[in-house]
Design a protein around this motif. Structure first.
Motif, mmCIF file in Angstrom:
data_model
loop_
_atom_site.group_PDB
_atom_site.id
_atom_site.type_symbol
_atom_site.label_atom_id
_atom_site.label_comp_id
_atom_site.label_asym_id
_atom_site.label_seq_id
_atom_site.Cartn_x
_atom_site.Cartn_y
_atom_site.Cartn_z
ATOM 1 N N GLU A 72 0.851 -1.188 0.000
ATOM 2 C CA GLU A 72 0.000 0.000 0.000
ATOM 3 C C GLU A 72 0.885 1.235 0.000
ATOM 4 O O GLU A 72 2.043 1.182 0.417
ATOM 5 C CB GLU A 72 -0.868 0.032 1.257
ATOM 6 N N ALA A 73 0.327 2.330 -0.432
ATOM 7 C CA ALA A 73 1.053 3.591 -0.327
ATOM 8 C C ALA A 73 1.246 3.909 1.154
ATOM 9 O O ALA A 73 0.401 3.580 1.987
ATOM 10 C CB ALA A 73 0.272 4.704 -1.017
ATOM 11 N N ALA A 74 2.358 4.512 1.473
ATOM 12 C CA ALA A 74 2.650 4.845 2.870
ATOM 13 C C ALA A 74 1.573 5.753 3.454
ATOM 14 O O ALA A 74 1.256 5.666 4.637
ATOM 15 C CB ALA A 74 4.020 5.494 2.982
ATOM 16 N N PRO A 134 -2.253 7.114 7.953
ATOM 17 C CA PRO A 134 -3.015 8.346 7.721
ATOM 18 C C PRO A 134 -2.752 9.353 8.851
ATOM 19 O O PRO A 134 -2.268 8.981 9.921
ATOM 20 C CB PRO A 134 -4.464 7.865 7.736
ATOM 21 N N PRO A 135 -3.056 10.628 8.625
ATOM 22 C CA PRO A 135 -2.872 11.623 9.691
ATOM 23 C C PRO A 135 -3.606 11.208 10.963
ATOM 24 O O PRO A 135 -4.728 10.720 10.922
ATOM 25 C CB PRO A 135 -3.470 12.894 9.090
ATOM 26 N N GLY A 136 -2.925 11.355 12.095
ATOM 27 C CA GLY A 136 -3.482 10.983 13.385
ATOM 28 C C GLY A 136 -3.041 9.616 13.860
ATOM 29 O O GLY A 136 -3.256 9.261 15.017
ATOM 30 N N SER A 137 -2.410 8.820 12.987
ATOM 31 C CA SER A 137 -1.981 7.486 13.402
ATOM 32 C C SER A 137 -0.662 7.570 14.176
ATOM 33 O O SER A 137 0.111 8.506 14.036
ATOM 34 C CB SER A 137 -1.840 6.557 12.197
ATOM 35 N N THR A 138 -0.429 6.570 15.012
ATOM 36 C CA THR A 138 0.781 6.500 15.829
ATOM 37 C C THR A 138 1.765 5.549 15.162
ATOM 38 O O THR A 138 1.379 4.525 14.620
ATOM 39 C CB THR A 138 0.454 5.992 17.238
ATOM 40 N N ALA A 139 3.049 5.894 15.208
ATOM 41 C CA ALA A 139 4.083 5.083 14.574
ATOM 42 C C ALA A 139 5.354 5.150 15.416
ATOM 43 O O ALA A 139 5.416 5.845 16.430
ATOM 44 C CB ALA A 139 4.346 5.586 13.162
ATOM 45 N N ILE A 140 6.356 4.413 14.980
ATOM 46 C CA ILE A 140 7.687 4.446 15.590
ATOM 47 C C ILE A 140 8.612 5.084 14.568
ATOM 48 O O ILE A 140 8.673 4.649 13.415
ATOM 49 C CB ILE A 140 8.187 3.028 15.943
ATOM 50 N N CYS A 141 9.351 6.098 14.959
ATOM 51 C CA CYS A 141 10.250 6.807 14.059
ATOM 52 C C CYS A 141 11.481 5.941 13.770
ATOM 53 O O CYS A 141 12.090 5.397 14.689
ATOM 54 C CB CYS A 141 10.664 8.132 14.691
ATOM 55 N N THR A 166 3.443 10.781 16.180
ATOM 56 C CA THR A 166 2.116 10.876 15.588
ATOM 57 C C THR A 166 2.260 11.513 14.219
ATOM 58 O O THR A 166 2.980 12.507 14.059
ATOM 59 C CB THR A 166 1.184 11.734 16.465
ATOM 60 N N VAL A 167 1.578 10.952 13.220
ATOM 61 C CA VAL A 167 1.595 11.516 11.872
ATOM 62 C C VAL A 167 0.652 12.715 11.861
ATOM 63 O O VAL A 167 -0.538 12.589 12.145
ATOM 64 C CB VAL A 167 1.169 10.467 10.831
ATOM 65 N N LEU A 168 1.194 13.890 11.554
ATOM 66 C CA LEU A 168 0.385 15.111 11.501
ATOM 67 C C LEU A 168 -0.140 15.366 10.101
ATOM 68 O O LEU A 168 -1.282 15.796 9.922
ATOM 69 C CB LEU A 168 1.204 16.314 11.967
ATOM 70 N N ASP A 198 4.845 10.741 -0.395
ATOM 71 C CA ASP A 198 4.833 10.015 0.876
ATOM 72 C C ASP A 198 5.855 10.568 1.873
ATOM 73 O O ASP A 198 6.573 9.838 2.532
ATOM 74 C CB ASP A 198 5.065 8.512 0.651
ATOM 75 N N THR A 199 5.926 11.880 1.957
ATOM 76 C CA THR A 199 6.731 12.555 2.967
ATOM 77 C C THR A 199 5.802 12.894 4.122
ATOM 78 O O THR A 199 4.687 13.363 3.918
ATOM 79 C CB THR A 199 7.355 13.842 2.396
ATOM 80 N N PHE A 200 6.276 12.647 5.345
ATOM 81 C CA PHE A 200 5.435 12.819 6.522
ATOM 82 C C PHE A 200 5.909 13.975 7.377
ATOM 83 O O PHE A 200 7.109 14.223 7.511
ATOM 84 C CB PHE A 200 5.465 11.551 7.391
#
Length: 106
Positions: A53-55, A60-67, A78-80, A86-88
């Motif tokens: 899938e596309a990143a 999506p914005p609001g999701s939590t991730a590990i840098c 958190t993705v803002l 696909d730059t975050f």
């Protein structure tokens, strides 16, 4: 009698690009033709291969991730915003202080 040379599916593997593909055994086993099916009458949707899938869809914005970028490797974020290519834009959570980590716990 007719025997089929079969390589069994060992499971699904998620690759770094996000694709979910089946992993096949290296060894072949022999099975009688009469004991095989041409098609699965009740396929399990959990075992379906999926392309990457596309990143922006995975995070999506609001999701939590590990840098995973230096110098913030391993920090929760958190993705803002997702920009072109696909730059975050991320909001990093502050890391907890590690001052007591070397103390002996009794």
């Amino acid at each position: 009698d007719v025997l089929l040379h079969v390589r069994c599916c060992e499971g699904l593997v998620r690759y770094p690009n996000g694709a979910l593909l089946k992993k096949w055994s290296d060894e072949e086993t022999l099975h009688p033709l009469q004991a095989t099916l041409q098609r699965n009458p009740a396929p399990d949707p959990r075992l379906t291969e999926k392309p990457a899938e596309a990143a922006s869809e995975q995070f999506p914005p609001g999701s939590t991730a590990i840098c995973l970028c230096e110098p913030y490797l391993g920090l929760p974020c958190t993705v803002l915003e997702v920009q072109k290519g696909d730059t975050f834009v991320l909001s990093l959570f502050p890391s907890p202080p590690l001052e007591h980590i070397s103390q002996r716990i009794l």
